[in-house]
Motif scaffolding. Structure first.
Motif, PDB file in Angstrom:
ATOM      1  N   TRP A  83      60.397  69.328 129.852  1.00  0.00           N
ATOM      2  CA  TRP A  83      60.112  70.497 130.672  1.00  0.00           C
ATOM      3  C   TRP A  83      61.348  71.050 131.364  1.00  0.00           C
ATOM      4  CZ3 TRP A  83      55.692  73.006 130.172  1.00  0.00           C
ATOM      5  CH2 TRP A  83      54.577  72.311 129.676  1.00  0.00           C
ATOM      6  N   ASP A  86      62.101  68.378 137.471  1.00  0.00           N
ATOM      7  CA  ASP A  86      61.877  66.998 137.904  1.00  0.00           C
ATOM      8  C   ASP A  86      60.700  66.847 138.869  1.00  0.00           C
ATOM      9  OD1 ASP A  86      62.899  68.179 140.154  1.00  0.00           O
ATOM     10  OD2 ASP A  86      64.742  67.006 140.213  1.00  0.00           O
ATOM     11  N   ASP A  87      59.887  67.893 139.030  1.00  0.00           N
ATOM     12  CA  ASP A  87      58.718  67.789 139.899  1.00  0.00           C
ATOM     13  C   ASP A  87      57.559  67.204 139.094  1.00  0.00           C
ATOM     14  OD1 ASP A  87      57.670  69.010 142.746  1.00  0.00           O
ATOM     15  OD2 ASP A  87      56.087  69.009 141.219  1.00  0.00           O
ATOM     16  N   ARG A  88      57.227  65.955 139.363  1.00  0.00           N
ATOM     17  CA  ARG A  88      56.233  65.251 138.568  1.00  0.00           C
ATOM     18  C   ARG A  88      54.848  65.868 138.715  1.00  0.00           C
ATOM     19  NH1 ARG A  88      58.266  63.696 134.612  1.00  0.00           N
ATOM     20  NH2 ARG A  88      56.217  62.797 134.165  1.00  0.00           N
ATOM     21  N   ASP A  89      54.484  66.350 139.903  1.00  0.00           N
ATOM     22  CA  ASP A  89      53.157  66.947 140.088  1.00  0.00           C
ATOM     23  C   ASP A  89      52.992  68.212 139.231  1.00  0.00           C
ATOM     24  OD1 ASP A  89      52.425  64.998 141.871  1.00  0.00           O
ATOM     25  OD2 ASP A  89      52.944  66.171 143.656  1.00  0.00           O
ATOM     26  N   ILE A  91      54.668  68.904 136.437  1.00  0.00           N
ATOM     27  CA  ILE A  91      54.614  68.493 135.031  1.00  0.00           C
ATOM     28  C   ILE A  91      53.242  67.941 134.686  1.00  0.00           C
ATOM     29  CG2 ILE A  91      55.510  66.822 133.346  1.00  0.00           C
ATOM     30  CD1 ILE A  91      58.241  67.111 134.703  1.00  0.00           C
ATOM     31  N   GLU A  92      52.676  67.146 135.590  1.00  0.00           N
ATOM     32  CA  GLU A  92      51.340  66.591 135.339  1.00  0.00           C
ATOM     33  C   GLU A  92      50.306  67.706 135.243  1.00  0.00           C
ATOM     34  OE1 GLU A  92      47.365  65.513 136.069  1.00  0.00           O
ATOM     35  OE2 GLU A  92      48.575  66.490 137.626  1.00  0.00           O
ATOM     36  N   ASP A  95      50.691  69.433 131.860  1.00  0.00           N
ATOM     37  CA  ASP A  95      50.129  68.603 130.790  1.00  0.00           C
ATOM     38  C   ASP A  95      48.605  68.615 130.829  1.00  0.00           C
ATOM     39  OD1 ASP A  95      52.545  67.863 129.665  1.00  0.00           O
ATOM     40  OD2 ASP A  95      52.760  66.066 130.901  1.00  0.00           O
ATOM     41  N   ASP A 134      58.286  73.037 142.679  1.00  0.00           N
ATOM     42  CA  ASP A 134      57.061  72.463 143.262  1.00  0.00           C
ATOM     43  C   ASP A 134      55.973  73.533 143.300  1.00  0.00           C
ATOM     44  OD1 ASP A 134      58.477  73.971 145.045  1.00  0.00           O
ATOM     45  OD2 ASP A 134      58.253  72.619 146.742  1.00  0.00           O
TER      46      ASP A 134
END
Length: 407
Positions: A83, A86-89, A91-92, A95, A134
């Motif tokens: 992606w 680096d913002d995991r929320d 990216i989740e 997905d 974010d």
């Protein structure tokens, strides 16, 4: 200096170069025209300067240009997709949204990679403008709504500057808006910050400038030709897809007409705009034979199919080809968007006819795909037919289309 003058081309001009030059060469090389070509292939064709110009002048990679600007499919796997944030929320959430589309909406396989590209670019631009990608952090409180709308509009301002056409911009916005709608529907957000964003831009879903001639117009001009030379002029431009200059300078030494069975006669080019290559003669070979026989009877014939004693080159000029074509069009009262067409529109006509012929071929293969349990006729063409067979089928489909026009 490069003959292509890459650094002087706008994104719109580079996009046009793809459709006029790169895409046709991809089809001739039996590459999938719906997916980006490799850098090595571009370099082999003499187009390595494209990558430098995209990087230095437009801040794009080659792949980003072909997927984001041209609109080709990326073809990347969702499980391994990078992606670039680096913002995991976020990216989740991406997905999860794409997984929902895959499970419940039965979208075409090519749709998910396209939406991945749209979302990734939105998130990266958002990060570059606002520090972090974010996208979810401020969606749970209406008090944040005005500022978040402004943040998203600033991202779309960048799209407005960077993307080449209104149609492309709207496709990006539609993907982003759908993503935010998904978050609202599943109670992961209380508002959609781009719900009314389209009102802020004058983006229209127009059609690109694909002006071309119709089969009836080409047929009328061919029937109006009063000489074999004029017949070949129409055939060369419309059924062989030659550029006016290529037709004007065509020499008998380039013609390979006596070939083995199941092999197409062709014209060979040592030098061409796209480099050396050949053009298959799918129609009009008999007329070309006849023209050569007549010219061969002249003691002073210099070998050119369109010789000229007035020109220093020994053959007709490009301007003469264009002028003769326009005179034929005027004689038939042929108009395109109210104007007398120029010879270059025949090249566009050739590609339009070719694509239509291939489309009809795929329609014919749908029954085979259904019998074999394949997802589409394209799968049958790609996976179950040899490269030689695919080329043979495409050319036969085009030959039939041309026969309907000229016979």
């Amino acid at each position: 200096m490069s003959e292509y003058r890459w650094s002087q081309k706008s994104l719109d001009e580079l996009r046009e170069f793809h459709w006029d030059t790169i895409n046709p060469q991809m089809m001739r090389d039996d590459l999938d025209p719906d997916e980006p070509p490799s850098y090595q292939w571009l370099a082999d064709k003499g187009w390595s300067g494209l990558a430098y110009t995209l990087r230095e002048h437009h801040d794009l990679t080659v792949k980003e240009f072909f997927t984001d600007v041209v609109g080709l499919e990326d073809g990347r796997d969702s499980d391994t997709y990078e992606w670039g944030i680096d913002d995991r929320d976020t990216i989740e959430a991406f997905d999860s949204y794409l997984s929902m589309l895959d499970r419940r909406r039965g979208l075409a396989d090519s749709t998910l990679p396209t939406r991945q590209t749209h979302l990734a670019r939105f998130a990266r631009v958002y990060r570059d403008l606002h520090g972090r990608a974010d996208l979810l952090d401020r969606l749970d409180d209406r008090d944040n709504e005005p500022e978040e709308i402004d943040r998203c509009l600033r991202v779309l301002d960048e799209f407005d500057r960077e993307l080449s056409t209104d149609g492309t911009k709207l496709k990006y916005l539609q993907t982003v808006r759908s993503f935010y709608e998904y978050l609202v529907d599943f109670r992961r957000a209380v508002y959609n910050p781009v719900a009314n964003a389209a009102k802020q831009f004058r983006w229209e879903q127009g059609t690109p400038d694909n002006r071309t001639m119709t089969a009836d117009q080409i047929r009328a001009m061919y029937e109006a030709a009063s000489s074999l030379e004029d017949e070949l002029l129409v055939l060369g431009l419309a059924s062989w897809g030659l550029r006016p200059g290529e037709l004007a300078s065509m020499h008998a030494s380039q013609l390979v007409l006596d070939v083995e069975e199941d092999t197409e006669p062709y014209i060979a080019f040592d030098e061409r705009k796209n480099g050396p290559g050949t053009v298959a003669l799918l129609y009009g070979v008999d007329e070309l034979y006849h023209r050569i026989d007549l010219l061969d009877e002249r003691p002073s014939w210099n070998g050119y199919v369109f010789p000229s004693s007035q020109s220093a080159s020994g053959h007709l000029t490009t301007d003469t080809i264009n002028n003769r074509f326009k005179r034929l069009a005027q004689a038939c009262d042929v108009r395109v968007d109210g104007s007398v067409p120029t010879a270059k529109l025949c090249r566009r006509f050739w590609y339009t006819t070719y694509q239509s012929a291939v489309g009809e071929l795929l329609t014919q293969l749908e029954g085979v795909a259904e019998d074999q349990g394949s997802s589409s006729a394209t799968v049958v063409m790609s996976n179950y037919l040899s490269e030689e067979k695919r080329r043979q089928f495409r050319r036969e489909a085009m030959r039939e289309s041309l026969a309907e026009i000229f016979e």
